[in-house]
Write an enzyme that holds these catalytic residues in place. Structure first.
Site, short mmCIF file in Angstrom:
data_model
loop_
_atom_site.label_atom_id
_atom_site.label_comp_id
_atom_site.label_asym_id
_atom_site.label_seq_id
_atom_site.Cartn_x
_atom_site.Cartn_y
_atom_site.Cartn_z
N SER A 263 0.84 -1.19 0.00
CA SER A 263 0.00 0.00 0.00
C SER A 263 0.88 1.26 0.00
CB SER A 263 -0.96 -0.06 1.19
OG SER A 263 -2.10 0.70 0.91
N LYS B 203 4.22 1.98 -2.40
CA LYS B 203 4.70 3.17 -3.11
C LYS B 203 6.16 3.41 -2.71
CE LYS B 203 0.26 5.47 -1.78
NZ LYS B 203 -0.77 4.90 -2.59
N GLN C 132 -7.63 5.98 -7.04
CA GLN C 132 -7.48 7.16 -6.17
C GLN C 132 -6.91 8.29 -7.02
OE1 GLN C 132 -4.56 6.97 -2.94
NE2 GLN C 132 -5.54 8.73 -1.92
N GLU D 80 -3.42 13.74 0.39
CA GLU D 80 -3.59 12.89 1.57
C GLU D 80 -2.36 12.93 2.49
OE1 GLU D 80 -5.05 8.90 0.84
OE2 GLU D 80 -4.43 8.23 2.84
N HIS E 289 -7.24 -6.02 0.74
CA HIS E 289 -6.04 -5.20 0.57
C HIS E 289 -4.93 -5.66 1.52
CE1 HIS E 289 -3.66 -1.80 -0.49
NE2 HIS E 289 -3.97 -1.02 0.52
C1 MCU Z 1 -2.93 2.23 -1.48
O1 MCU Z 1 -2.25 2.99 -0.52
C2 MCU Z 1 -2.91 3.88 0.36
C3 MCU Z 1 -3.88 4.79 -0.36
O2 MCU Z 1 -3.18 5.55 -1.33
C4 MCU Z 1 -4.54 5.72 0.65
O3 MCU Z 1 -5.54 6.52 0.04
C5 MCU Z 1 -5.16 4.98 1.78
O4 MCU Z 1 -5.56 5.92 2.79
O5 MCU Z 1 -4.21 4.13 2.36
C6 MCU Z 1 -3.65 3.16 1.52
C7 MCU Z 1 -2.73 2.40 2.44
O6 MCU Z 1 -1.60 2.75 2.66
O7 MCU Z 1 -3.35 1.41 3.12
C8 MCU Z 1 -2.64 0.72 4.09
#
Ligand code: MCU
Length: 432
Positions: free
Chosen positions: A229, A233, A270, A278, A359
């Protein structure tokens, strides 16, 4: 004659031990030759100004240089990569500074401590280490945060896990003009560099410390990086910006990670403005492009290409459109063209063919390829072929996104063991 033979024996022993010492020194030197950025010495033309950028709905040609000619040899890639790096820093992620003046620290069986000094400022952070069973020294995988990555499989495969808390290097929840963490203590709270590069800088400093540690516990030339997630990145960007990272494994990274920026609005992932707002993941300069990704002179297929020819295993989730899996598959396919051109098409794996839609779930489908990637790029015992396993639920089509072809790069790199003298310029050769 007894004395004489003893002298000969001693001389031989001395010569052998000197040879041994030399061998040891050169082995250590060889283990430490990794370079964070191999193109640092390239001469790069002035980057285009923001106002002069053309609109291009297709992915920029990764093989076309800033001077508008295309590269023709594999060795041209080194400096073309540097151009991509500078563009990616300027317009997307923010600048990653070179190695700080002083980096010191320690590696133990349980932790790594990093101390950095630069321009009169200092900061420190640590990460915990968990060794696999067996006898070291071990390769290691830096695991961002505490979720998503299958640390049991990593250790069972024979690599140590370095548990890295990226937030100590770059905190979330801060405004862009007051960024916090070890990176920003050194480079300033108003640095325009985003968290993803700051986190990657922290991984680079961990590798510096491993390199200096003498290599008894962890190997310096066998580091991987992973996370899921937001930490996917981070893992992706860390691997792109440090060429010592032998294996990069982003998981379900979403916007600001692997998916092509140009594909995100159409896919309903997103939005770029949501990701930009964010958290300060992107560099500040990306703020001008969140509504117009077609003006970006780089896209993430080129972040993928920055990792070539090193090991890359992209794990993705086709069940959640918010993650942009279709756009991620296009980034992988586009970047894979650079891998292919470099003769390293077998070093990239993209895998979104998975059942469970949760996820950051721990997925059985990834266990074997994870193990194989660790064997191939970190333990250097395997040679499994890369795989492109795109789920039919989220299949992107590269042909829709490019107007360039993949060149056949001739290899102009001289073979170091080739003793034939170089041909005289102008002399016709048999091949014409
Ligand atoms: C997919 O990664 C992120 C996403 O970009 C955000 O919008 C969300 O709040 O959190 C995701 C994440 O890191 O989940 C653990």
């Amino acid at each position: 004659s007894r004395i004489r033979s003893k002298v000969v024996a001693l001389t031989v022993a001395a010569a052998l031990s000197i040879a041994g010492a030399v061998a040891l020194v050169s082995t250590e030197a060889a283990a430490a030759v990794g370079v964070e950025n191999e193109g640092a010495d390239c001469t790069v033309p002035a980057l285009p100004s923001e106002g002069s950028l053309p609109t291009n709905s297709r992915l920029p040609d990764p093989f076309r240089k800033l001077d508008n000619t295309r590269i023709s040899t594999k060795s041209d890639w080194r400096c073309r990569r540097e151009e991509i790096k500078r563009l990616a820093e300027r317009f997307v992620y923010g600048e990653k500074p070179g190695k700080p003046t002083t980096v010191t620290g320690t590696v133990s069986n349980t932790s790594i401590i990093v101390n950095v000094n630069h321009n009169g400022r200092s900061s420190s952070f640590s990460a915990s280490v968990s060794l696999p069973s067996g006898t070291g020294p071990f390769p290691a995988v830096v695991v961002y945060g505490g979720f998503g990555a299958d640390t049991a499989v990593i250790r069972a495969a024979g690599a140590a896990v370095i548990s890295y808390d990226p937030y100590v290097v770059g905190r979330e929840g801060t405004p862009r003009n007051n960024k916090q963490g070890a990176f920003y203590s050194i480079y300033g709270n108003t640095s325009s560099t985003g968290l993803l590069v700051a986190w990657g800088w922290g991984v680079s400093r961990i590798i510096d410390v491993i390199e200096q540690s003498g290599g008894n516990i962890l190997k310096a030339d066998a580091t991987g990086v992973t996370g899921c997630s937001r930490f996917g990145k981070g893992a992706f960007v860390a691997g792109a910006f440090d060429q010592r990272i032998a294996l990069t494994m982003p998981i379900e990274s979403g916007s600001a990670g692997v998916p092509i920026f140009r594909g995100i609005p159409g896919e309903g992932a997103q939005s770029l403005s949501s990701a930009y707002g964010e958290q300060p993941w992107f560099g500040d300069a990306f703020g001008s492009f969140t509504g117009s990704p077609n003006r970006l002179p780089v896209d993430t297929h080129e972040t993928v290409a920055m990792i070539a020819p090193r090991g890359l295993f992209i794990m993705d989730n086709p069940h959640i459109a918010n993650l942009g899996p279709r756009s991620a598959s296009v980034a992988a396919l586009g970047g894979a063209e650079v891998y292919r051109a470099l003769g390293a098409g077998e070093n990239i794996t993209y895998w979104s063919d998975v059942q469970d839609g949760t996820h950051c779930a721990n997925r059985p489908e990834w266990r074997t390829p994870l193990q194989q990637n660790i064997q191939k790029f970190l333990l250097k015992t395997g040679n499994a072929a890369g795989a492109i396993r795109i789920s039919s639920r989220a299949q992107g089509n590269l042909a829709d996104w490019r107007d360039w072809t993949t060149p056949t790069l001739t290899d102009s790199t001289p073979n170091p063991t080739d003793t034939t003298p170089p041909s005289t310029p102008g002399t016709p050769t048999a091949s014409g």
